[in-house]
Design a protein around this motif. Structure first.
Motif, PDB file in Angstrom:
ATOM      1  N   ARG A   1      91.898  18.709 -24.723  1.00 59.82           N
ATOM      2  CA  ARG A   1      91.508  19.583 -25.824  1.00 59.82           C
ATOM      3  C   ARG A   1      92.565  19.506 -26.917  1.00 59.82           C
ATOM      4  NH1 ARG A   1      87.997  24.062 -23.714  1.00 59.82           N
ATOM      5  NH2 ARG A   1      88.870  25.382 -25.333  1.00 59.82           N
ATOM      6  N   THR A   2      92.162  19.902 -28.124  1.00 57.34           N
ATOM      7  CA  THR A   2      93.064  19.768 -29.261  1.00 57.34           C
ATOM      8  C   THR A   2      94.315  20.630 -29.125  1.00 57.34           C
ATOM      9  OG1 THR A   2      93.170  19.828 -31.688  1.00 57.34           O
ATOM     10  CG2 THR A   2      91.909  21.575 -30.605  1.00 57.34           C
ATOM     11  N   GLU A   3      94.234  21.758 -28.390  1.00 53.52           N
ATOM     12  CA  GLU A   3      95.420  22.594 -28.204  1.00 53.52           C
ATOM     13  C   GLU A   3      96.281  22.126 -27.039  1.00 53.52           C
ATOM     14  OE1 GLU A   3      92.125  25.028 -26.088  1.00 53.52           O
ATOM     15  OE2 GLU A   3      92.310  23.451 -27.603  1.00 53.52           O
ATOM     16  N   THR A   4      95.717  21.284 -26.157  1.00 50.50           N
ATOM     17  CA  THR A   4      96.476  20.746 -25.036  1.00 50.50           C
ATOM     18  C   THR A   4      97.228  19.481 -25.429  1.00 50.50           C
ATOM     19  OG1 THR A   4      94.764  21.558 -23.543  1.00 50.50           O
ATOM     20  CG2 THR A   4      96.341  20.013 -22.624  1.00 50.50           C
ATOM     21  N   ALA A   5      96.613  18.671 -26.275  1.00 48.61           N
ATOM     22  CA  ALA A   5      97.172  17.369 -26.645  1.00 48.61           C
ATOM     23  C   ALA A   5      98.590  17.443 -27.220  1.00 48.61           C
ATOM     24  CB  ALA A   5      96.238  16.673 -27.625  1.00 48.61           C
ATOM     25  N   PRO A   6      98.874  18.344 -28.169  1.00 54.98           N
ATOM     26  CA  PRO A   6     100.247  18.377 -28.685  1.00 54.98           C
ATOM     27  C   PRO A   6     101.275  18.800 -27.646  1.00 54.98           C
ATOM     28  CG  PRO A   6      98.970  20.202 -29.590  1.00 54.98           C
ATOM     29  CD  PRO A   6      98.007  19.286 -28.902  1.00 54.98           C
TER      30      PRO A   6
ATOM     31  N   VAL B   1      92.956  21.027 -38.211  1.00 56.75           N
ATOM     32  CA  VAL B   1      92.749  22.477 -38.123  1.00 56.75           C
ATOM     33  C   VAL B   1      91.607  22.769 -37.158  1.00 56.75           C
ATOM     34  CG1 VAL B   1      92.113  24.564 -39.389  1.00 56.75           C
ATOM     35  CG2 VAL B   1      93.595  22.855 -40.458  1.00 56.75           C
ATOM     36  N   SER B   2      91.872  23.630 -36.197  1.00 54.69           N
ATOM     37  CA  SER B   2      90.867  24.019 -35.213  1.00 54.69           C
ATOM     38  C   SER B   2      90.629  25.525 -35.300  1.00 54.69           C
ATOM     39  CB  SER B   2      91.320  23.632 -33.795  1.00 54.69           C
ATOM     40  OG  SER B   2      92.600  24.151 -33.502  1.00 54.69           O
ATOM     41  N   ARG B   3      89.719  26.012 -34.486  1.00 51.49           N
ATOM     42  CA  ARG B   3      89.358  27.427 -34.536  1.00 51.49           C
ATOM     43  C   ARG B   3      90.528  28.334 -34.158  1.00 51.49           C
ATOM     44  NH1 ARG B   3      84.539  25.412 -31.959  1.00 51.49           N
ATOM     45  NH2 ARG B   3      82.714  25.570 -33.312  1.00 51.49           N
ATOM     46  N   GLY B   4      90.619  29.465 -34.870  1.00 50.63           N
ATOM     47  CA  GLY B   4      91.584  30.539 -34.685  1.00 50.63           C
ATOM     48  C   GLY B   4      92.637  30.420 -33.613  1.00 50.63           C
ATOM     49  N   GLU B   5      92.323  30.893 -32.417  1.00 50.09           N
ATOM     50  CA  GLU B   5      93.324  30.981 -31.360  1.00 50.09           C
ATOM     51  C   GLU B   5      93.788  29.610 -30.890  1.00 50.09           C
ATOM     52  OE1 GLU B   5      91.947  33.426 -28.198  1.00 50.09           O
ATOM     53  OE2 GLU B   5      91.963  35.278 -29.394  1.00 50.09           O
ATOM     54  N   ARG B   6      92.934  28.610 -30.958  1.00 51.62           N
ATOM     55  CA  ARG B   6      93.342  27.267 -30.557  1.00 51.62           C
ATOM     56  C   ARG B   6      94.456  26.740 -31.466  1.00 51.62           C
ATOM     57  NH1 ARG B   6      87.783  23.892 -29.117  1.00 51.62           N
ATOM     58  NH2 ARG B   6      87.122  25.201 -27.370  1.00 51.62           N
ATOM     59  N   MET B   7      94.281  26.949 -32.758  1.00 48.63           N
ATOM     60  CA  MET B   7      95.294  26.486 -33.713  1.00 48.63           C
ATOM     61  C   MET B   7      96.591  27.258 -33.527  1.00 48.63           C
ATOM     62  SD  MET B   7      95.535  24.145 -36.043  1.00 48.63           S
ATOM     63  CE  MET B   7      96.498  23.683 -37.495  1.00 48.63           C
ATOM     64  N   ASP B   8      96.486  28.562 -33.354  1.00 50.02           N
ATOM     65  CA  ASP B   8      97.672  29.387 -33.136  1.00 50.02           C
ATOM     66  C   ASP B   8      98.427  28.928 -31.888  1.00 50.02           C
ATOM     67  OD1 ASP B   8      96.782  30.782 -35.303  1.00 50.02           O
ATOM     68  OD2 ASP B   8      96.364  32.654 -34.241  1.00 50.02           O
ATOM     69  N   PHE B   9      97.687  28.687 -30.811  1.00 49.32           N
ATOM     70  CA  PHE B   9      98.298  28.272 -29.550  1.00 49.32           C
ATOM     71  C   PHE B   9      99.002  26.931 -29.716  1.00 49.32           C
ATOM     72  CE2 PHE B   9      98.210  26.254 -25.355  1.00 49.32           C
ATOM     73  CZ  PHE B   9      98.721  27.260 -24.547  1.00 49.32           C
ATOM     74  N   ALA B  10      98.346  25.978 -30.367  1.00 48.80           N
ATOM     75  CA  ALA B  10      98.940  24.660 -30.577  1.00 48.80           C
ATOM     76  C   ALA B  10     100.227  24.764 -31.388  1.00 48.80           C
ATOM     77  CB  ALA B  10      97.946  23.739 -31.272  1.00 48.80           C
ATOM     78  N   MET B  11     100.222  25.588 -32.427  1.00 54.18           N
ATOM     79  CA  MET B  11     101.425  25.743 -33.251  1.00 54.18           C
ATOM     80  C   MET B  11     102.541  26.423 -32.468  1.00 54.18           C
ATOM     81  SD  MET B  11     100.360  26.687 -37.127  1.00 54.18           S
ATOM     82  CE  MET B  11      99.733  25.432 -38.240  1.00 54.18           C
ATOM     83  N   GLN B  12     102.203  27.480 -31.764  1.00 56.39           N
ATOM     84  CA  GLN B  12     103.209  28.222 -30.990  1.00 56.39           C
ATOM     85  C   GLN B  12     103.915  27.331 -29.985  1.00 56.39           C
ATOM     86  OE1 GLN B  12     102.008  30.878 -27.675  1.00 56.39           O
ATOM     87  NE2 GLN B  12     102.848  32.532 -28.944  1.00 56.39           N
ATOM     88  N   LYS B  13     103.126  26.594 -29.204  1.00 59.84           N
ATOM     89  CA  LYS B  13     103.721  25.741 -28.176  1.00 59.84           C
ATOM     90  C   LYS B  13     104.448  24.546 -28.768  1.00 59.84           C
ATOM     91  CE  LYS B  13     102.222  28.637 -25.317  1.00 59.84           C
ATOM     92  NZ  LYS B  13     103.193  29.669 -24.839  1.00 59.84           N
TER      93      LYS B  13
ATOM     94  N   GLY C   1      93.978  14.888 -33.788  1.00 58.57           N
ATOM     95  CA  GLY C   1      92.760  15.359 -34.438  1.00 58.57           C
ATOM     96  C   GLY C   1      92.353  16.757 -34.024  1.00 58.57           C
ATOM     97  N   PRO C   2      91.241  17.254 -34.581  1.00 54.74           N
ATOM     98  CA  PRO C   2      90.714  18.588 -34.242  1.00 54.74           C
ATOM     99  C   PRO C   2      89.848  18.513 -32.989  1.00 54.74           C
ATOM    100  CG  PRO C   2      89.338  17.595 -35.902  1.00 54.74           C
ATOM    101  CD  PRO C   2      90.422  16.578 -35.594  1.00 54.74           C
ATOM    102  N   GLU C   3      88.996  19.536 -32.781  1.00 55.87           N
ATOM    103  CA  GLU C   3      88.145  19.580 -31.593  1.00 55.87           C
ATOM    104  C   GLU C   3      87.300  18.320 -31.413  1.00 55.87           C
ATOM    105  OE1 GLU C   3      88.402  22.138 -33.756  1.00 55.87           O
ATOM    106  OE2 GLU C   3      88.091  24.083 -32.796  1.00 55.87           O
ATOM    107  N   GLY C   4      86.705  17.829 -32.485  1.00 56.91           N
ATOM    108  CA  GLY C   4      85.850  16.656 -32.390  1.00 56.91           C
ATOM    109  C   GLY C   4      86.581  15.338 -32.514  1.00 56.91           C
ATOM    110  N   GLY C   5      87.891  15.385 -32.622  1.00 56.92           N
ATOM    111  CA  GLY C   5      88.671  14.164 -32.773  1.00 56.92           C
ATOM    112  C   GLY C   5      88.621  13.637 -34.208  1.00 56.92           C
ATOM    113  N   LEU C   6      89.439  12.666 -34.489  1.00 59.10           N
ATOM    114  CA  LEU C   6      89.423  12.018 -35.790  1.00 59.10           C
ATOM    115  C   LEU C   6      88.222  11.079 -35.881  1.00 59.10           C
ATOM    116  CD1 LEU C   6      93.211  11.103 -36.110  1.00 59.10           C
ATOM    117  CD2 LEU C   6      92.028  12.987 -37.257  1.00 59.10           C
TER     118      LEU C   6
END
Length: 241
Positions: A221-226, A86-98, A192-197
């Protein structure tokens, strides 16, 4: 003219009338500004698209007539379950959407040791409802009729214990994604999240059969990786072929 696709959390049967819920009706009337007589496509996540006609739209709500079955989505030959910190707001939303656009089958938000976002027990239901809205919105836009499954948040340890083996993204890994064998229909992907696992989480995952792989020489970044990983996986073994 592009026909609006709308997700409805109701059973759909050709030849029936359906009252849209308040949020869907408000979206139809105030955002899209559709009027009586407009056509749209309805789906409820079971893989089928139905033609529909807007028969009523106003202060008393919106009602549609469900028409013929338009299409049935064939399930992907590769089922991908994404476990993502789980990452901060928009980052998590973006990762899920894409991830939805790239064909993920299931998503589990993970509470990780280094995660900067810690969900309070009284906020979990609210966040899950928000994420479900992100997923349904992505399906509306990208044309998916099979709704990806959203699992309740859990710890990394719980997830890898239930969903193994799989692949773990780690920028210092010695192995690469293309060198891995064909997953033969199912793949679990851990990010993982922003700081990695943490090192402990990585070791636990590897003991459970996860293979650590890198995605090139750069740290993502965590939203780019997926996005990068899912596109590569779909190209290697999935429905991009």
């Amino acid at each position: 003219m592009r026909v609006t696709r709308l997700y409805v959390d109701r059973p759909l049967t050709a030849g029936t009338d359906l009252e849209l819920n308040e949020s869907a009706g408000r979206y139809i009337a105030q955002v899209l500004r559709l009027r009586v007589g407009h056509t749209l496509t309805l789906f409820n996540g079971d893989g089928r698209d139905f033609h529909a006609r807007l028969d009523q739209c106003g202060r008393r709500g919106c009602r549609v007539h469900v028409g013929e079955l338009l299409s049935t989505e064939t399930p992907s030959s590769l089922r991908i379950h994404l476990g993502i910190g789980v990452s901060r707001g928009e980052r998590m939303d973006f990762a899920m959407q894409k991830s939805v656009e790239l064909g993920v089958t299931a998503i589990t938000p993970l509470m990780t040791e280094r995660g900067v976002v810690q969900l309070r027990p009284d906020r979990v239901a609210q966040r899950v409802a928000h994420w479900r809205g992100v997923i349904t919105g992505a399906c509306e836009q990208c044309g998916r009729s099979l709704l990806p499954q959203l699992h309740e948040p859990c710890t990394t340890a719980d997830w890898v214990d239930r969903h193994h083996p799989g692949l773990l993204l780690y920028h210092q890994a010695g192995k690469t994604l293309p060198a891995q064998p064909d997953p033969s229909g199912t793949i679990n992907l851990l990010i993982g999240p922003e700081g990695g696992l943490s090192e402990a989480e990585r070791r636990l995952a590897e003991r459970k059969g996860f293979v650590a792989v890198r995605m090139g020489p750069r740290v993502m970044r965590t939203e780019t990786a997926p996005i990068a990983a899912l596109a590569a996986i779909q190209t290697l073994w999935g429905d991009f072929r």
